[in-house]
Motif scaffolding. Structure first.
Motif, PDB file in Angstrom:
ATOM      1  N   GLU A   1       5.149  58.303  53.423  1.00 32.80           N
ATOM      2  CA  GLU A   1       4.607  58.912  54.646  1.00 32.80           C
ATOM      3  C   GLU A   1       3.407  59.798  54.320  1.00 32.80           C
ATOM      4  O   GLU A   1       2.410  59.804  55.049  1.00 32.80           O
ATOM      5  CB  GLU A   1       5.689  59.710  55.376  1.00 32.80           C
ATOM      6  CG  GLU A   1       6.721  58.828  56.038  1.00 32.80           C
ATOM      7  CD  GLU A   1       7.933  59.589  56.560  1.00 32.80           C
ATOM      8  OE1 GLU A   1       8.093  60.804  56.250  1.00 32.80           O
ATOM      9  OE2 GLU A   1       8.745  58.965  57.262  1.00 32.80           O
ATOM     10  N   HIS A   2       3.486  60.539  53.235  1.00 31.53           N
ATOM     11  CA  HIS A   2       2.367  61.385  52.817  1.00 31.53           C
ATOM     12  C   HIS A   2       1.164  60.515  52.426  1.00 31.53           C
ATOM     13  O   HIS A   2       0.021  60.836  52.774  1.00 31.53           O
ATOM     14  CB  HIS A   2       2.794  62.275  51.643  1.00 31.53           C
ATOM     15  CG  HIS A   2       1.876  63.414  51.381  1.00 31.53           C
ATOM     16  ND1 HIS A   2       1.986  64.616  52.016  1.00 31.53           N
ATOM     17  CD2 HIS A   2       0.799  63.508  50.554  1.00 31.53           C
ATOM     18  CE1 HIS A   2       1.018  65.418  51.586  1.00 31.53           C
ATOM     19  NE2 HIS A   2       0.287  64.774  50.702  1.00 31.53           N
ATOM     20  N   ILE A   3       1.425  59.415  51.736  1.00 39.35           N
ATOM     21  CA  ILE A   3       0.358  58.481  51.364  1.00 39.35           C
ATOM     22  C   ILE A   3      -0.298  57.912  52.615  1.00 39.35           C
ATOM     23  O   ILE A   3      -1.528  57.788  52.687  1.00 39.35           O
ATOM     24  CB  ILE A   3       0.908  57.361  50.452  1.00 39.35           C
ATOM     25  CG1 ILE A   3       1.342  57.948  49.108  1.00 39.35           C
ATOM     26  CG2 ILE A   3      -0.121  56.245  50.263  1.00 39.35           C
ATOM     27  CD1 ILE A   3       2.228  57.027  48.285  1.00 39.35           C
ATOM     28  N   GLN A   4       0.507  57.570  53.612  1.00 40.13           N
ATOM     29  CA  GLN A   4      -0.037  57.034  54.877  1.00 40.13           C
ATOM     30  C   GLN A   4      -0.985  58.034  55.529  1.00 40.13           C
ATOM     31  O   GLN A   4      -2.051  57.652  56.022  1.00 40.13           O
ATOM     32  CB  GLN A   4       1.102  56.705  55.848  1.00 40.13           C
ATOM     33  CG  GLN A   4       1.883  55.501  55.482  1.00 40.13           C
ATOM     34  CD  GLN A   4       3.073  55.241  56.403  1.00 40.13           C
ATOM     35  OE1 GLN A   4       3.876  54.414  56.084  1.00 40.13           O
ATOM     36  NE2 GLN A   4       3.207  55.919  57.512  1.00 40.13           N
ATOM     37  N   ILE A   5      -0.611  59.294  55.526  1.00 43.02           N
ATOM     38  CA  ILE A   5      -1.463  60.331  56.123  1.00 43.02           C
ATOM     39  C   ILE A   5      -2.789  60.402  55.374  1.00 43.02           C
ATOM     40  O   ILE A   5      -3.863  60.431  55.984  1.00 43.02           O
ATOM     41  CB  ILE A   5      -0.740  61.698  56.120  1.00 43.02           C
ATOM     42  CG1 ILE A   5       0.429  61.677  57.105  1.00 43.02           C
ATOM     43  CG2 ILE A   5      -1.716  62.831  56.448  1.00 43.02           C
ATOM     44  CD1 ILE A   5       1.399  62.843  56.958  1.00 43.02           C
TER      45      ILE A   5
END
Length: 167
Positions: A108-112
């Protein structure tokens, strides 16, 4: 509580420690001990990790458990690695911490981060026989888009699925 933060070159020993702990468990039944040792020495040498951070545009993220006061996982990524897609090169969670949402939180952090630079998808390679990882990636929305066999030297290959998740 799990905190995700950017790693720096001073965090390389933590990344190496997690890799050395997780790789034998992850790949022990898939790859030979010789191949695991070769790949760890190659992919996780201090020189290689510093080069990736400083010159190849790789970003490393560390997952820190603030209750246990330890690092429990990491990811290595590269933005715009191909056609406005962020590549997840590495994603490993310590065995006792798997299944608790740490990997999902890292992705999720990578997606952001990927969305901020207008990348359109995430992609990664996963060993065809790493069933646990494949199930995890499918669960969070990745699909298989291709297969490839990569010669990595000394008679070893990486036999992978390429998986992708649109953003």
């Amino acid at each position: 509580m799990i905190e995700i933060r950017l790693a720096t070159s001073s965090d390389i020993p933590e990344i190496q420690k997690i890799a050395l702990e997780t790789w034998p468990l992850t790949f022990g039944e898939i790859l030979s001990k010789e191949q695991i040792t070769y790949m760890l020495d190659w992919m996780y040498s201090t020189e290689m990790l510093e080069n990736q951070m400083q010159y190849e545009g790789h970003i490393f993220l560390l997952a820190f458990d603030s209750d246990l006061k330890i690092f429990i996982g990491f990811a290595g990524i590269q933005h715009a690695a191909k056609d406005q897609k962020t590549k997840i090169h590495k994603l490993y969670i310590k065995a006792g911490q798997q299944g608790k949402g740490v990997g999902k939180k890292l992705v999720e952090h990578i997606q952001i981060l990927a969305t901020k630079i207008n990348d359109q998808a995430l992609f990664l390679n996963v060993n065809k026989y790493n069933e646990q990882a494949i199930k995890f990636y499918q669960y969070i929305g990745f699909i298989e888009v291709a297969q490839e066999v990569i010669d990595i030297g000394r008679g070893f290959v990486m036999d992978d699925y390429i998986m992708e998740k649109p953003l």
